[in-house]
Write a protein that holds these residues in place. Structure first.
Motif, PDB file in Angstrom:
ATOM      1  N   LEU A  43       0.492  -1.219   0.112  1.00 51.09           N
ATOM      2  CA  LEU A  43       0.231   0.138  -0.268  1.00 51.09           C
ATOM      3  C   LEU A  43       1.033   1.213   0.350  1.00 51.09           C
ATOM      4  N   HIS A  44       2.190   1.105   0.070  1.00 58.04           N
ATOM      5  CA  HIS A  44       2.413   2.361   0.489  1.00 58.04           C
ATOM      6  C   HIS A  44       4.207   2.413  -1.209  1.00 58.04           C
ATOM      7  N   ARG A  45       4.092   0.843  -1.713  1.00 58.07           N
ATOM      8  CA  ARG A  45       5.203   1.491  -3.284  1.00 58.07           C
ATOM      9  C   ARG A  45       4.199   0.325  -3.949  1.00 58.07           C
ATOM     10  N   GLY A  46       3.997   0.688  -4.985  1.00 58.17           N
ATOM     11  CA  GLY A  46       3.703   0.151  -6.109  1.00 58.17           C
ATOM     12  C   GLY A  46       4.209  -1.133  -6.922  1.00 58.17           C
ATOM     13  N   MET A  47       3.841  -1.943  -6.654  1.00 61.61           N
ATOM     14  CA  MET A  47       4.487  -3.688  -6.825  1.00 61.61           C
ATOM     15  C   MET A  47       3.674  -4.510  -8.375  1.00 61.61           C
ATOM     16  N   PRO A  48       4.187  -3.963 -10.076  1.00 59.36           N
ATOM     17  CA  PRO A  48       3.593  -4.720 -11.311  1.00 59.36           C
ATOM     18  C   PRO A  48       2.638  -5.975 -10.736  1.00 59.36           C
ATOM     19  N   GLY A  49       1.350  -6.285 -11.451  1.00 53.58           N
ATOM     20  CA  GLY A  49       0.483  -7.201 -10.811  1.00 53.58           C
ATOM     21  C   GLY A  49      -0.024  -7.450  -9.082  1.00 53.58           C
ATOM     22  N   GLY A  50      -0.151  -6.168  -8.313  1.00 52.59           N
ATOM     23  CA  GLY A  50      -0.414  -6.412  -7.320  1.00 52.59           C
ATOM     24  C   GLY A  50      -1.892  -4.456  -7.057  1.00 52.59           C
ATOM     25  N   SER A  51      -2.357  -4.854  -7.879  1.00 50.58           N
ATOM     26  CA  SER A  51      -3.812  -3.570  -8.082  1.00 50.58           C
ATOM     27  C   SER A  51      -4.377  -4.754  -7.043  1.00 50.58           C
ATOM     28  N   LEU A  52      -5.005  -5.071  -7.270  1.00 56.26           N
ATOM     29  CA  LEU A  52      -6.025  -6.046  -6.437  1.00 56.26           C
ATOM     30  C   LEU A  52      -6.034  -6.182  -5.018  1.00 56.26           C
ATOM     31  N   TYR A  53      -4.489  -7.036  -5.420  1.00 54.51           N
ATOM     32  CA  TYR A  53      -4.134  -7.124  -3.505  1.00 54.51           C
ATOM     33  C   TYR A  53      -3.822  -5.958  -2.609  1.00 54.51           C
ATOM     34  N   ALA A  54      -2.608  -5.215  -3.904  1.00 55.12           N
ATOM     35  CA  ALA A  54      -2.439  -3.518  -2.362  1.00 55.12           C
ATOM     36  C   ALA A  54      -4.230  -3.110  -2.617  1.00 55.12           C
ATOM     37  N   ALA A  55      -5.483  -2.713  -3.237  1.00 54.61           N
ATOM     38  CA  ALA A  55      -6.128  -1.947  -3.017  1.00 54.61           C
ATOM     39  C   ALA A  55      -7.331  -2.367  -1.994  1.00 54.61           C
ATOM     40  N   THR A  56      -7.405  -4.235  -1.585  1.00 55.98           N
ATOM     41  CA  THR A  56      -7.362  -4.408  -0.360  1.00 55.98           C
ATOM     42  C   THR A  56      -6.857  -3.959   0.868  1.00 55.98           C
ATOM     43  N   LYS A  57      -5.497  -4.856   0.739  1.00 56.41           N
ATOM     44  CA  LYS A  57      -4.482  -3.396   2.090  1.00 56.41           C
ATOM     45  C   LYS A  57      -4.840  -2.172   2.274  1.00 56.41           C
ATOM     46  N   ALA A  58      -4.988  -1.715   1.026  1.00 55.90           N
ATOM     47  CA  ALA A  58      -4.677   0.365   1.274  1.00 55.90           C
ATOM     48  C   ALA A  58      -6.018  -0.088   2.096  1.00 55.90           C
ATOM     49  N   ALA A  59      -7.477  -0.493   2.001  1.00 54.14           N
ATOM     50  CA  ALA A  59      -8.964  -0.582   2.678  1.00 54.14           C
ATOM     51  C   ALA A  59      -8.521  -0.899   3.438  1.00 54.14           C
ATOM     52  N   VAL A  60      -7.903  -1.848   4.453  1.00 54.70           N
ATOM     53  CA  VAL A  60      -8.609  -1.964   5.387  1.00 54.70           C
ATOM     54  C   VAL A  60      -6.930  -0.900   6.296  1.00 54.70           C
ATOM     55  N   HIS A  61      -5.459  -0.326   5.741  1.00 56.66           N
ATOM     56  CA  HIS A  61      -5.072   0.682   7.004  1.00 56.66           C
ATOM     57  C   HIS A  61      -6.052   1.770   7.124  1.00 56.66           C
ATOM     58  N   ASN A  62      -7.083   2.076   5.767  1.00 54.60           N
ATOM     59  CA  ASN A  62      -7.633   2.669   5.888  1.00 54.60           C
ATOM     60  C   ASN A  62      -8.471   2.901   6.915  1.00 54.60           C
TER      61      ASN A  62
END
Length: 262
Positions: A152-171
């Motif tokens: 959620l802090h650094r973009g990673m190719p292939g991680g759009s779905l996973y990272a979005a869910t983790k950004a959601a729980v962080h918020n």
């Protein structure tokens, strides 16, 4: 890879505390259960696979200080059953580590609706309703820790779905910290980097693992115990003035570039 951790400042700082750890049958969840038990807590662990859950209970030593409740955090019926089991056995909770989650990595263009639903159901819906269903059990002054991710802090190719869910729980942790402030319930998140767990080995090939180690300033992959140390700190009285924060546990992956890469 093994990594020894130092003993916490207070080996009984969780004496008399009741802690819930979702996804507690392996990896970071199991390591956190082991750590809190060692510091005096009674732990409740959940997991979807009953055989793995039974093995975790055996590894933790069983007894009156360990309760395993099979269930899927994406199922509200299972979460209701979990809350009922805790209420009947203990009557309250002092700590929640909302840890259960799944990995999912693929190019954005290849994410299907079915995969989107599966990952969001477990990683976001599961955390959201775990906290909603257990909130009535939380004592005033309790602590919640949510497992997010370095992605959620650094973009990673292939991680759009996973990272979005983790950004959601962080918020969600930010928001609940404000909402639950009147009850002195603290809510923080942790963002693990590359951590050596069964999920990591399932998602990352041996060749790729050798490559990612080179991205970490600390020069090693993290261990589940590294995360357990951080969760045990954030949920303790030693972190009483830390609220609404995210603790990145990544060996420097997000913040620093190893000198050998320059």
């Amino acid at each position: 890879m093994t990594h020894s951790t130092s003993q916490s400042p207070g080996s009984s700082r969780y004496q008399g505390k009741i802690a819930l750890i979702t996804g507690g049958s392996s990896g970071m969840g199991l390591a956190t259960a082991r750590r809190l038990l060692a510091e005096g807590a009674t732990v409740v662990i959940t997991g979807r696979d009953k055989s793995r859950l039974d093995a975790a209970v055996e590894e933790l030593g069983g007894g009156a200080h360990v309760l395993a409740v099979p269930g899927d955090t994406s199922s509200l019926a299972d979460l209701d059953a979990l809350a009922d089991a805790i209420r009947q056995r203990f009557g309250r909770l002092d700590v929640v580590f909302a840890n259960a989650g799944v990995a999912s990595f693929q190019p954005h263009a290849e994410v299907t609706e079915a995969e989107f639903g599966r990952v969001v159901d477990i990683n976001f819906k599961g955390v959201f309703f775990t906290l909603q269903k257990t909130l009535p059990l939380l004592s005033d002054g309790a602590a919640i820790v949510v497992n997010a991710s370095w992605t959620l802090h650094r973009g990673m190719p292939g991680g759009s779905l996973y990272a979005a869910t983790k950004a959601a729980v962080h918020n969600l942790a930010h928001t609940l910290a404000a909402e639950l402030g009147p009850r002195r319930i603290r809510v923080n998140s942790v963002s693990p980097g590359y951590i050596e767990t069964p999920m990591f080995h399932a998602e990352v090939s041996a060749e790729a693992q050798a490559v990612v180690v080179g991205e970490v300033v600390a020069g090693r992959i993290g261990t589940a115990e590294d995360v357990a140390d951080a969760v045990a700190f954030l949920a303790s009285g030693e972190a009483s003035y830390i609220n609404g924060q995210d603790l990145i546990i990544d060996g420097g992956l997000v913040a620093s570039i190893p000198g050998k890469l320059l």
